[in-house]
Write a protein that holds these residues in place. Structure first.
Motif, mmCIF file in Angstrom:
data_model
loop_
_atom_site.group_PDB
_atom_site.id
_atom_site.type_symbol
_atom_site.label_atom_id
_atom_site.label_comp_id
_atom_site.label_asym_id
_atom_site.label_seq_id
_atom_site.Cartn_x
_atom_site.Cartn_y
_atom_site.Cartn_z
ATOM 1 N N ASP A 101 27.647 10.066 -9.850
ATOM 2 C CA ASP A 101 28.663 11.118 -9.927
ATOM 3 C C ASP A 101 28.385 12.063 -11.088
ATOM 4 N N LEU A 102 27.912 11.511 -12.203
ATOM 5 C CA LEU A 102 27.598 12.357 -13.351
ATOM 6 C C LEU A 102 26.409 13.264 -13.047
ATOM 7 N N LYS A 103 25.409 12.716 -12.372
ATOM 8 C CA LYS A 103 24.220 13.486 -12.021
ATOM 9 C C LYS A 103 24.567 14.686 -11.134
ATOM 10 N N GLN A 104 25.558 14.536 -10.284
ATOM 11 C CA GLN A 104 25.915 15.602 -9.348
ATOM 12 C C GLN A 104 26.562 16.805 -10.021
ATOM 13 N N VAL A 105 27.134 16.605 -11.204
ATOM 14 C CA VAL A 105 27.834 17.705 -11.874
ATOM 15 C C VAL A 105 27.170 18.131 -13.176
ATOM 16 N N SER A 106 26.297 17.313 -13.733
ATOM 17 C CA SER A 106 25.762 17.545 -15.071
ATOM 18 C C SER A 106 24.269 17.843 -15.071
ATOM 19 N N PRO A 107 23.861 19.089 -15.318
ATOM 20 C CA PRO A 107 22.434 19.374 -15.477
ATOM 21 C C PRO A 107 21.812 18.579 -16.625
ATOM 22 N N TRP A 108 22.600 18.317 -17.664
ATOM 23 C CA TRP A 108 22.118 17.558 -18.819
ATOM 24 C C TRP A 108 21.667 16.157 -18.398
ATOM 25 N N TRP A 109 22.465 15.476 -17.581
ATOM 26 C CA TRP A 109 22.099 14.138 -17.148
ATOM 27 C C TRP A 109 21.100 14.185 -15.991
ATOM 28 N N ALA A 110 21.250 15.115 -15.070
ATOM 29 C CA ALA A 110 20.297 15.239 -13.965
ATOM 30 C C ALA A 110 18.886 15.471 -14.498
ATOM 31 N N GLY A 111 18.791 16.200 -15.631
ATOM 32 C CA GLY A 111 17.486 16.483 -16.218
ATOM 33 C C GLY A 111 16.786 15.271 -16.771
ATOM 34 N N ALA A 112 17.519 14.156 -16.916
ATOM 35 C CA ALA A 112 16.893 12.925 -17.397
ATOM 36 C C ALA A 112 16.052 12.255 -16.323
ATOM 37 N N ASN A 113 16.254 12.652 -15.056
ATOM 38 C CA ASN A 113 15.480 12.110 -13.932
ATOM 39 C C ASN A 113 15.586 10.591 -13.826
ATOM 40 N N ALA A 114 16.792 10.060 -14.009
ATOM 41 C CA ALA A 114 16.996 8.619 -13.849
ATOM 42 C C ALA A 114 16.756 8.232 -12.393
ATOM 43 N N GLU A 115 16.168 7.069 -12.168
ATOM 44 C CA GLU A 115 15.854 6.634 -10.809
ATOM 45 C C GLU A 115 17.135 6.400 -10.001
ATOM 46 N N LYS A 116 17.043 6.659 -8.690
ATOM 47 C CA LYS A 116 18.207 6.522 -7.810
ATOM 48 C C LYS A 116 18.743 5.089 -7.772
ATOM 49 N N SER A 117 17.880 4.126 -8.045
ATOM 50 C CA SER A 117 18.328 2.736 -8.019
ATOM 51 C C SER A 117 19.384 2.453 -9.088
ATOM 52 N N PHE A 118 19.511 3.345 -10.059
ATOM 53 C CA PHE A 118 20.493 3.162 -11.119
ATOM 54 C C PHE A 118 21.790 3.929 -10.868
ATOM 55 N N ASP A 119 21.909 4.569 -9.689
ATOM 56 C CA ASP A 119 23.049 5.449 -9.430
ATOM 57 C C ASP A 119 24.402 4.750 -9.570
ATOM 58 N N GLY A 120 24.462 3.454 -9.279
ATOM 59 C CA GLY A 120 25.732 2.742 -9.344
ATOM 60 C C GLY A 120 26.156 2.333 -10.742
ATOM 61 N N THR A 121 25.303 2.524 -11.736
ATOM 62 C CA THR A 121 25.634 2.161 -13.110
ATOM 63 C C THR A 121 26.853 2.933 -13.592
ATOM 64 N N LYS A 122 27.749 2.251 -14.269
ATOM 65 C CA LYS A 122 28.971 2.877 -14.777
ATOM 66 C C LYS A 122 28.887 3.121 -16.280
ATOM 67 N N VAL A 123 29.355 4.273 -16.675
ATOM 68 C CA VAL A 123 29.419 4.635 -18.086
ATOM 69 C C VAL A 123 30.889 4.751 -18.475
ATOM 70 N N SER A 124 31.288 4.058 -19.511
ATOM 71 C CA SER A 124 32.651 4.219 -20.020
ATOM 72 C C SER A 124 32.653 5.328 -21.060
ATOM 73 N N TYR A 125 33.738 6.062 -21.159
ATOM 74 C CA TYR A 125 33.786 7.183 -22.097
ATOM 75 C C TYR A 125 35.203 7.425 -22.590
ATOM 76 N N THR A 126 35.258 7.976 -23.785
ATOM 77 C CA THR A 126 36.501 8.499 -24.338
ATOM 78 C C THR A 126 36.200 9.844 -24.969
#
Length: 242
Positions: free
Chosen positions: A162-187
Motif C-alpha cells: 500500500d505504501l509503494k502505491q502512493v509513495s515515490p520515496w518507497w517505490a524507489g527503493a525497489n523492494a521485492e514483491k515478495s515483501f509486499d505484505g510486510t507491515k510498518v507501524s508508524y506514529t
C-alpha cells in the motif's frame, strides 16, 4: 554486525489498528501542499535503532534535507553516521531520477579519482532509511486513511504494498514483491498548524537468520525554508567499480 538486512513478509508484533479513522482538526495534507514550493524544503534528523528481542542498540544517526517541487520531493541530501568505524560517514544525494553515494566503502571500490557512485534510482537510499516520507501528499493522505488521527498525531500500520502505491520515496527503493505484505507501524506527530514534526516507524527484518526490528525516529523542522541540493561534480562521478 552486517549492515545489510532483508525485510520479512510477516510481522506478528505489528497489528492493524481496528478503530475507524477520524478527521484531524487541522488538515495535514493541505498544510503540506501549502509548503510545496520549488527551491524550498524541510530539514530532518533521525536515529535508527536495531533490536532482536535480547539486544537493542542505536546503529545510525542521520541528518538531511528534502527539496520540494510542487508534487513533493524533487531532491534530497542525507548524511549518515554509523555507530562504529566500519563504514564511517556516508552521504546520499538524490536529484531527478538518480542517487549519488559517497563515503563508506566507496573509496575502496571506486576507480581512482572518482568519489561518487551513481545509481538510476531515487528513493530510500539504504535499508536503514526512514521509509515513511511525510513530504509526499498522497503518502500523508494514505497514512491518515490507514491510521487513527487525533488533534496532534496519527498512529497506524500500512503494508509495504500500500505504501509503494502512493509513495515515490518507497517505490524507489525497489523492494521485492515478495515483501509486499510486510507491515510498518508508524506514529506521526503534528504541529498546531498540521505539519509533521516527527515520524516514528518500525518493521521486522531478518539479520543473520534471526528476526530483528528496525525502528527509525525522524524529526522535521523548517518546513518551507529555502534549500538547495545540487548533484556532485560530474568529473567525480562514476557508474563503475574497480
Amino acid at each position: 554486525m552486517k549492515k545489510t538486512i532483508t525485510v520479512v513478509a510477516a510481522c506478528a508484533a505489528l497489528s492493524v489498528v481496528a478503530a475507524p479513522a477520524q478527521a484531524a482538526p487541522k488538515d495535514p495534507v493541505s498544510a503540506l501542499k501549502a509548503k510545496l514550493v520549488p527551491g524550498h524544503g524541510v530539514r530532518f534528523t533521525e536515529t535508527v535503532t536495531w533490536s532482536d528481542g535480547t539486544d537493542q542498540r542505536e546503529v545510525q544517526d542521520r541528518k538531511g534535507v528534502f527539496q520540494f517541487d510542487r508534487k513533493g520531493v524533487a531532491a534530497f541530501d542525507i548524511t549518515i553516521h554509523w555507530d562504529d568505524d566500519d563504514y564511517g560517514r556516508q552521504r546520499a544525494v538524490g536529484v531527478g531520477k538518480v542517487t549519488y553515494h559517497n563515503g563508506g566503502v566507496m573509496p575502496m571500490v571506486l576507480p581512482e579519482g572518482k568519489t561518487w557512485y551513481k545509481v538510476k534510482r531515487f528513493g530510500v537510499p539504504d535499508s536503514y532509511g526512514q521509509i515513511i516520507n511525510p513530504a509526499e501528499p498522497r503518502t500523508l493522505a494514505a497514512l491518515i486513511k490507514h491510521g487513527k488521527p487525533t488533534a496532534s498525531s496519527v498512529t497506524g500500520t500500512i503494508t509495504f504494498k500500500d505504501l509503494k502505491q502512493v509513495s515515490p520515496w518507497w517505490a524507489g527503493a525497489n523492494a521485492e514483491k515478495s515483501f509486499d505484505g510486510t507491515k510498518v507501524s508508524y506514529t506521526l506527530t503534528l504541529t498546531s498548524a498540521g505539519l509533521v514534526s516527527r515520524v516514528q516507524s518500525s518493521f521486522t527484518a531478518t539479520q543473520d537468520g534471526k528476526l530483528a526490528t528496525v525502528a527509525v525516529d525522524s524529526r522535521y523542522s523548517g518546513w518551507g525554508s529555502k534549500v538547495s541540493v545540487k548533484a556532485p561534480d560530474p568529473a567525480k562521478v562514476t557508474t563503475d567499480f574497480r
